[in-house]
Write a protein that holds these residues in place. Sequence first.
Motif, PDB file in Angstrom:
ATOM      1  N   UNK A 137     -14.027  77.429  70.564  1.00 43.69           N
ATOM      2  CA  UNK A 137     -15.086  78.224  69.943  1.00 43.69           C
ATOM      3  C   UNK A 137     -16.461  77.924  70.538  1.00 43.69           C
ATOM      4  N   UNK A 138     -16.728  76.649  70.781  1.00 50.42           N
ATOM      5  CA  UNK A 138     -18.046  76.233  71.259  1.00 50.42           C
ATOM      6  C   UNK A 138     -18.090  75.996  72.760  1.00 50.42           C
ATOM      7  N   UNK A 139     -16.951  76.217  73.430  1.00 53.20           N
ATOM      8  CA  UNK A 139     -16.874  76.059  74.885  1.00 53.20           C
ATOM      9  C   UNK A 139     -17.316  74.661  75.332  1.00 53.20           C
ATOM     10  N   UNK A 140     -16.709  73.655  74.717  1.00 54.65           N
ATOM     11  CA  UNK A 140     -17.032  72.259  75.027  1.00 54.65           C
ATOM     12  C   UNK A 140     -16.062  71.771  76.100  1.00 54.65           C
ATOM     13  N   UNK A 141     -16.344  72.099  77.306  1.00 54.33           N
ATOM     14  CA  UNK A 141     -15.387  71.881  78.401  1.00 54.33           C
ATOM     15  C   UNK A 141     -15.258  70.417  78.806  1.00 54.33           C
ATOM     16  N   UNK A 142     -16.183  69.579  78.376  1.00 54.61           N
ATOM     17  CA  UNK A 142     -16.113  68.163  78.745  1.00 54.61           C
ATOM     18  C   UNK A 142     -15.564  67.288  77.622  1.00 54.61           C
ATOM     19  N   UNK A 143     -14.910  67.899  76.627  1.00 56.09           N
ATOM     20  CA  UNK A 143     -14.360  67.164  75.493  1.00 56.09           C
ATOM     21  C   UNK A 143     -12.839  67.158  75.568  1.00 56.09           C
ATOM     22  N   UNK A 144     -12.244  65.991  75.364  1.00 60.52           N
ATOM     23  CA  UNK A 144     -10.786  65.872  75.380  1.00 60.52           C
ATOM     24  C   UNK A 144     -10.311  65.204  74.089  1.00 60.52           C
ATOM     25  N   UNK A 145      -9.687  65.959  73.188  1.00 58.20           N
ATOM     26  CA  UNK A 145      -9.145  65.357  71.959  1.00 58.20           C
ATOM     27  C   UNK A 145      -7.808  64.677  72.241  1.00 58.20           C
ATOM     28  N   UNK A 146      -7.494  63.676  71.414  1.00 49.89           N
ATOM     29  CA  UNK A 146      -6.197  63.030  71.549  1.00 49.89           C
ATOM     30  C   UNK A 146      -5.878  62.295  70.253  1.00 49.89           C
ATOM     31  N   UNK A 147      -4.586  62.111  70.009  1.00 50.87           N
ATOM     32  CA  UNK A 147      -4.150  61.312  68.866  1.00 50.87           C
ATOM     33  C   UNK A 147      -3.976  59.857  69.288  1.00 50.87           C
ATOM     34  N   UNK A 148      -4.271  58.958  68.349  1.00 51.03           N
ATOM     35  CA  UNK A 148      -4.085  57.530  68.581  1.00 51.03           C
ATOM     36  C   UNK A 148      -3.334  56.951  67.390  1.00 51.03           C
ATOM     37  N   UNK A 149      -2.852  55.734  67.535  1.00 51.98           N
ATOM     38  CA  UNK A 149      -2.227  55.037  66.414  1.00 51.98           C
ATOM     39  C   UNK A 149      -3.298  54.340  65.584  1.00 51.98           C
ATOM     40  N   UNK A 150      -2.909  53.911  64.392  1.00 51.36           N
ATOM     41  CA  UNK A 150      -3.872  53.349  63.456  1.00 51.36           C
ATOM     42  C   UNK A 150      -4.453  52.020  63.901  1.00 51.36           C
ATOM     43  N   UNK A 151      -3.752  51.299  64.762  1.00 52.77           N
ATOM     44  CA  UNK A 151      -4.201  49.955  65.117  1.00 52.77           C
ATOM     45  C   UNK A 151      -4.640  49.811  66.567  1.00 52.77           C
ATOM     46  N   UNK A 152      -4.754  50.926  67.290  1.00 53.33           N
ATOM     47  CA  UNK A 152      -5.075  50.814  68.718  1.00 53.33           C
ATOM     48  C   UNK A 152      -5.803  52.062  69.193  1.00 53.33           C
ATOM     49  N   UNK A 153      -7.029  51.921  69.749  1.00 46.01           N
ATOM     50  CA  UNK A 153      -7.741  53.095  70.259  1.00 46.01           C
ATOM     51  C   UNK A 153      -7.184  53.622  71.578  1.00 46.01           C
ATOM     52  N   UNK A 154      -6.275  52.871  72.194  1.00 43.58           N
ATOM     53  CA  UNK A 154      -5.585  53.319  73.413  1.00 43.58           C
ATOM     54  C   UNK A 154      -6.563  53.671  74.530  1.00 43.58           C
ATOM     55  N   UNK A 155      -7.496  52.776  74.775  1.00 42.63           N
ATOM     56  CA  UNK A 155      -8.484  52.970  75.832  1.00 42.63           C
ATOM     57  C   UNK A 155      -8.261  51.932  76.933  1.00 42.63           C
ATOM     58  N   UNK A 156      -8.365  52.381  78.175  1.00 43.55           N
ATOM     59  CA  UNK A 156      -8.166  51.477  79.288  1.00 43.55           C
ATOM     60  C   UNK A 156      -9.317  50.490  79.431  1.00 43.55           C
ATOM     61  N   UNK A 157      -9.086  49.376  80.148  1.00 39.07           N
ATOM     62  CA  UNK A 157     -10.152  48.396  80.359  1.00 39.07           C
ATOM     63  C   UNK A 157     -11.352  49.007  81.088  1.00 39.07           C
ATOM     64  N   UNK A 158     -12.537  48.719  80.585  1.00 38.61           N
ATOM     65  CA  UNK A 158     -13.792  49.172  81.192  1.00 38.61           C
ATOM     66  C   UNK A 158     -13.778  50.676  81.491  1.00 38.61           C
ATOM     67  N   UNK A 159     -13.285  51.440  80.556  1.00 37.40           N
ATOM     68  CA  UNK A 159     -13.122  52.878  80.804  1.00 37.40           C
ATOM     69  C   UNK A 159     -14.169  53.746  80.136  1.00 37.40           C
ATOM     70  N   UNK A 160     -14.957  53.192  79.193  1.00 32.40           N
ATOM     71  CA  UNK A 160     -15.911  54.020  78.456  1.00 32.40           C
ATOM     72  C   UNK A 160     -17.265  53.314  78.368  1.00 32.40           C
ATOM     73  N   UNK A 161     -18.302  54.126  78.212  1.00 39.05           N
ATOM     74  CA  UNK A 161     -19.662  53.586  78.122  1.00 39.05           C
ATOM     75  C   UNK A 161     -20.140  53.430  76.687  1.00 39.05           C
ATOM     76  N   UNK A 162     -19.695  54.309  75.795  1.00 42.47           N
ATOM     77  CA  UNK A 162     -20.164  54.301  74.415  1.00 42.47           C
ATOM     78  C   UNK A 162     -19.004  54.619  73.472  1.00 42.47           C
ATOM     79  N   UNK A 163     -19.063  54.022  72.262  1.00 47.07           N
ATOM     80  CA  UNK A 163     -18.103  54.331  71.195  1.00 47.07           C
ATOM     81  C   UNK A 163     -18.905  54.587  69.927  1.00 47.07           C
ATOM     82  N   UNK A 164     -18.660  55.725  69.298  1.00 48.26           N
ATOM     83  CA  UNK A 164     -19.300  56.073  68.035  1.00 48.26           C
ATOM     84  C   UNK A 164     -18.253  56.080  66.926  1.00 48.26           C
ATOM     85  N   UNK A 165     -18.509  55.318  65.861  1.00 50.44           N
ATOM     86  CA  UNK A 165     -17.617  55.309  64.711  1.00 50.44           C
ATOM     87  C   UNK A 165     -18.405  55.580  63.440  1.00 50.44           C
TER      88      UNK A 165
END
Length: 245
Positions: A137-165
Amino acid sequence: SPIVRANGAESPMHQRANLQFAAALVLCSACGPRAPEAREPAPPVAAESSSGGAQSSLPDAEHYADRLDEKSRDAWQKPEEVVALLDCRPSSTVVDLGAGTGYFLGYLSEAVGPEGRVLALDVERSMVDRMYARIDREQLRNVRPDTITADDPALGPRSVARVLGVYTWHHIEGRAGYAAKLRQALRPDGRILIVDFTEESPFGPPPAHRLSIDTVRSELRSAGLHVRVLDETLPHQYVVEGRVR
């Protein structure tokens, strides 16, 4: 949210509840009165289950997902201010942890620019489906949704710059261990921003389920992060930043 209090007050079944769906319960108006002195549009409130905690005992997800996207939320959530505090850099990768319906995605997408990337993570598939609809709807082409488990964000080492919770941290079981996983995923100068209700807020989860600022600071410090409480103008929430040393 990953989603049980560390003191064991909620059942293991609740771990599978949605990071942002739990926030949606906080935003429900059915179970909490509005404080008479509040002048700004106030977040609705819902009680959190302290007994069974099973998915089937939770209110209708679609109804509360709609509440998350009400326009009146902007007045007290102040999404532009929150994203400004995150200090996203163009072309960087940021995470919306427990993204729910994707309320913050447009703001984060704009902050990182067309060459950046937003990872919108949630444990609830129905919320991820809603995010896909928002992206289209908003044409957010740089956004990637994904499912994760309750106990693990499933992010690779040194893969992200910011986390918002936003309104997720107090639902996580084993928060110190979860913070360590987020720390491993951060790049140099990476940051985590935790936004949650103050102990004094007239809105939010029951007092026994709230986290003090000192508790959040201690949990982020245990992961080796440099921690500070940020100045902000949010009416009923605090913002704690954890930064890679």
